[in-house]
Design a protein around this motif. Sequence first.
Motif, short mmCIF file in Angstrom:
data_model
loop_
_atom_site.label_atom_id
_atom_site.label_comp_id
_atom_site.label_asym_id
_atom_site.label_seq_id
_atom_site.Cartn_x
_atom_site.Cartn_y
_atom_site.Cartn_z
N THR A 87 -8.55 14.70 11.94
CA THR A 87 -9.68 15.60 12.15
C THR A 87 -10.93 14.87 11.69
O THR A 87 -10.88 13.95 10.88
CB THR A 87 -9.54 16.92 11.35
N LEU A 107 -0.25 17.25 10.91
CA LEU A 107 -1.20 18.04 11.70
C LEU A 107 -0.68 18.23 13.12
O LEU A 107 -0.19 17.29 13.73
CB LEU A 107 -2.54 17.30 11.74
N GLU A 110 -2.42 19.55 18.74
CA GLU A 110 -3.55 20.32 19.28
C GLU A 110 -4.80 20.15 18.42
O GLU A 110 -5.92 20.15 18.93
CB GLU A 110 -3.19 21.79 19.39
N LYS A 111 -4.61 20.01 17.10
CA LYS A 111 -5.76 19.84 16.20
C LYS A 111 -6.40 18.47 16.42
O LYS A 111 -7.63 18.33 16.32
CB LYS A 111 -5.33 20.00 14.75
N ASP A 112 -5.59 17.46 16.70
CA ASP A 112 -6.14 16.14 16.99
C ASP A 112 -6.93 16.17 18.30
O ASP A 112 -8.02 15.59 18.40
CB ASP A 112 -5.02 15.11 17.08
N GLU A 114 -8.53 18.53 19.52
CA GLU A 114 -9.74 19.33 19.33
C GLU A 114 -10.96 18.47 19.03
O GLU A 114 -12.09 18.84 19.32
CB GLU A 114 -9.49 20.31 18.18
N ARG A 115 -10.75 17.29 18.44
CA ARG A 115 -11.88 16.45 18.04
C ARG A 115 -12.38 15.54 19.17
O ARG A 115 -13.36 14.82 19.01
CB ARG A 115 -11.48 15.58 16.84
N ASN A 150 -15.97 20.52 22.30
CA ASN A 150 -16.55 21.14 21.11
C ASN A 150 -18.07 21.21 21.27
O ASN A 150 -18.69 20.20 21.59
CB ASN A 150 -16.18 20.29 19.89
#
Length: 218
Positions: A87, A107, A110-112, A114-115, A150
Amino acid sequence: MSLQDLPFKQEVEQLGGKIYSVGGAVRDEFLGKESKDLDVLISGIPMDQLEQVLSKYGRVDAVGKSFGVLKFRPQGGEEIDIAIPRTEKPSGEGGHKGFDVTSDHALPIEKDLERRDFTINAIAKDTEDNIIDPYGGQEDLKNKIIIIVNPEAFSDDPLRMLRAVQFASRFGFNIEPETMKMIQGTAERIKEIPAERVLTELDKILDKGNIRVGVQLL
């Protein structure tokens, strides 16, 4: 090299790791284009342990280890980037280096994703050909449209504005109107980016893209 060809694949999976192809290689596959870049993400294995495993199968350069990235060169092969999920948060310093990067092997993928910058680049594929696409990147590829993942992406890293233009000129895509408004509102901050990084994106427009489209968008 494909995910199936990775020499460490079996051992990583036996240890409970998950291996993904992410970013440009996945995008280019959907576009029917050959990609020279294979960016690999491995979750489920701590960085130190992963480094030890990879070193059995080739040369490992840990220069990016603090950012959750290892450079791996298999015997007789090309160097590839291997990362664990990360992140990013802006540090307030500005420009592409103004990030605090936190890597965490636990992690979710999906969280990776997101960036990442645009939905078309926020797609992953695992070794069983399952697609992870939380932001609708496949649909945007079909519709030939570039949409930011984002809302803070351009202010976090102003180079992404040029990347949007570069992709539009190379692939014949349109930049989604709201995304274009964000670029126009952040345009002044391109001055924060080192000239050599700007030149890299301009070279891609000149060498691989439709120059007229690139100039019009710029």
